[in-house]
Write a protein that holds these residues in place. Structure first.
Motif, PDB file in Angstrom:
ATOM      1  N   SER A 177       0.810  -1.216   0.000  1.00  0.00           N
ATOM      2  CA  SER A 177       0.000   0.000   0.000  1.00  0.00           C
ATOM      3  C   SER A 177       0.842   1.263   0.000  1.00  0.00           C
ATOM      4  N   SER A 178       1.930   1.275   0.735  1.00  0.00           N
ATOM      5  CA  SER A 178       2.751   2.479   0.760  1.00  0.00           C
ATOM      6  C   SER A 178       3.345   2.755  -0.620  1.00  0.00           C
ATOM      7  N   SER A 179       3.738   1.714  -1.324  1.00  0.00           N
ATOM      8  CA  SER A 179       4.229   1.895  -2.703  1.00  0.00           C
ATOM      9  C   SER A 179       3.121   2.417  -3.607  1.00  0.00           C
ATOM     10  N   PHE A 180       1.948   1.839  -3.462  1.00  0.00           N
ATOM     11  CA  PHE A 180       0.783   2.245  -4.248  1.00  0.00           C
ATOM     12  C   PHE A 180       0.437   3.712  -3.986  1.00  0.00           C
ATOM     13  N   ILE A 181       0.454   4.115  -2.726  1.00  0.00           N
ATOM     14  CA  ILE A 181       0.097   5.482  -2.348  1.00  0.00           C
ATOM     15  C   ILE A 181       1.090   6.487  -2.926  1.00  0.00           C
ATOM     16  N   VAL A 182       2.368   6.178  -2.840  1.00  0.00           N
ATOM     17  CA  VAL A 182       3.391   7.091  -3.371  1.00  0.00           C
ATOM     18  C   VAL A 182       3.250   7.228  -4.888  1.00  0.00           C
ATOM     19  N   ILE A 183       3.019   6.126  -5.570  1.00  0.00           N
ATOM     20  CA  ILE A 183       2.873   6.161  -7.026  1.00  0.00           C
ATOM     21  C   ILE A 183       1.620   6.932  -7.437  1.00  0.00           C
ATOM     22  N   MET A 184       0.499   6.659  -6.777  1.00  0.00           N
ATOM     23  CA  MET A 184      -0.744   7.358  -7.115  1.00  0.00           C
ATOM     24  C   MET A 184      -0.658   8.842  -6.795  1.00  0.00           C
ATOM     25  N   SER A 185      -0.005   9.187  -5.709  1.00  0.00           N
ATOM     26  CA  SER A 185       0.158  10.608  -5.364  1.00  0.00           C
ATOM     27  C   SER A 185       1.046  11.317  -6.387  1.00  0.00           C
ATOM     28  N   ALA A 186       2.103  10.662  -6.815  1.00  0.00           N
ATOM     29  CA  ALA A 186       2.988  11.260  -7.828  1.00  0.00           C
ATOM     30  C   ALA A 186       2.256  11.441  -9.149  1.00  0.00           C
ATOM     31  N   ILE A 187       1.482  10.459  -9.542  1.00  0.00           N
ATOM     32  CA  ILE A 187       0.714  10.571 -10.784  1.00  0.00           C
ATOM     33  C   ILE A 187      -0.343  11.665 -10.648  1.00  0.00           C
ATOM     34  N   GLY A 188      -0.965  11.747  -9.488  1.00  0.00           N
ATOM     35  CA  GLY A 188      -1.954  12.800  -9.250  1.00  0.00           C
ATOM     36  C   GLY A 188      -1.340  14.182  -9.334  1.00  0.00           C
ATOM     37  N   LEU A 189      -0.173  14.362  -8.733  1.00  0.00           N
ATOM     38  CA  LEU A 189       0.516  15.654  -8.807  1.00  0.00           C
ATOM     39  C   LEU A 189       0.891  15.994 -10.249  1.00  0.00           C
ATOM     40  N   LEU A 190       1.338  15.000 -10.984  1.00  0.00           N
ATOM     41  CA  LEU A 190       1.670  15.219 -12.388  1.00  0.00           C
ATOM     42  C   LEU A 190       0.439  15.664 -13.178  1.00  0.00           C
ATOM     43  N   SER A 191      -0.690  15.013 -12.928  1.00  0.00           N
ATOM     44  CA  SER A 191      -1.910  15.395 -13.644  1.00  0.00           C
ATOM     45  C   SER A 191      -2.354  16.810 -13.291  1.00  0.00           C
ATOM     46  N   VAL A 192      -2.152  17.218 -12.043  1.00  0.00           N
ATOM     47  CA  VAL A 192      -2.493  18.591 -11.651  1.00  0.00           C
ATOM     48  C   VAL A 192      -1.618  19.585 -12.408  1.00  0.00           C
ATOM     49  N   PHE A 193      -0.319  19.347 -12.436  1.00  0.00           N
ATOM     50  CA  PHE A 193       0.579  20.285 -13.089  1.00  0.00           C
ATOM     51  C   PHE A 193       0.404  20.312 -14.605  1.00  0.00           C
ATOM     52  N   LEU A 194      -0.144  19.233 -15.164  1.00  0.00           N
ATOM     53  CA  LEU A 194      -0.453  19.207 -16.595  1.00  0.00           C
ATOM     54  C   LEU A 194      -1.878  19.686 -16.884  1.00  0.00           C
TER      55      LEU A 194
END
Length: 108
Positions: A75-92
């Motif tokens: 879960s911690s790996s999943f959370i970090v990956i999803m948060s990074a992808i979410g931040l990327l989508s915000v900045f794009l």
């Protein structure tokens, strides 16, 4: 040479993106929920961020249960990956719908 109007329009464009970015930074996901209600872009990301945050709380709770340490690591790996992808989508300036997470977020 920039005018005061240009500064205000820049700030107006940056604020929703910053609010949406807070959605993927743990407990800060509640800031956009409380202060970004007027913007659908912010609310979209805030709802997904709450689901990711709730997942992280459940993962931390799994540490207290014997034999579920693997769940925390996954879960911690999943959370970090999803948060990074979410931040990327915000900045794009995108609204990427995460599988399963978006389905739960729509119900909020």
């Amino acid at each position: 040479m920039s005018s005061m109007y240009d500064d205000q329009s820049d700030a107006a464009m940056i604020r929703p993106r910053l609010m949406a970015a807070l959605s993927y930074l743990g407990i800060l996901c509640f800031v956009p929920v409380l202060f970004g209600r007027e913007d659908p872009f912010v609310q979209f990301h805030a709802r997904q961020g709450i689901v990711i945050w709730a997942w992280s709380v459940l993962a931390l709770m799994s540490l207290s249960l014997p034999g579920l340490g693997w769940f925390f690591h996954f879960s911690s790996s999943f959370i970090v990956i999803m948060s990074a992808i979410g931040l990327l989508s915000v900045f794009l300036r995108q609204t990427w719908q995460f599988p399963l997470i978006h389905d739960l977020a729509k119900k909020l």
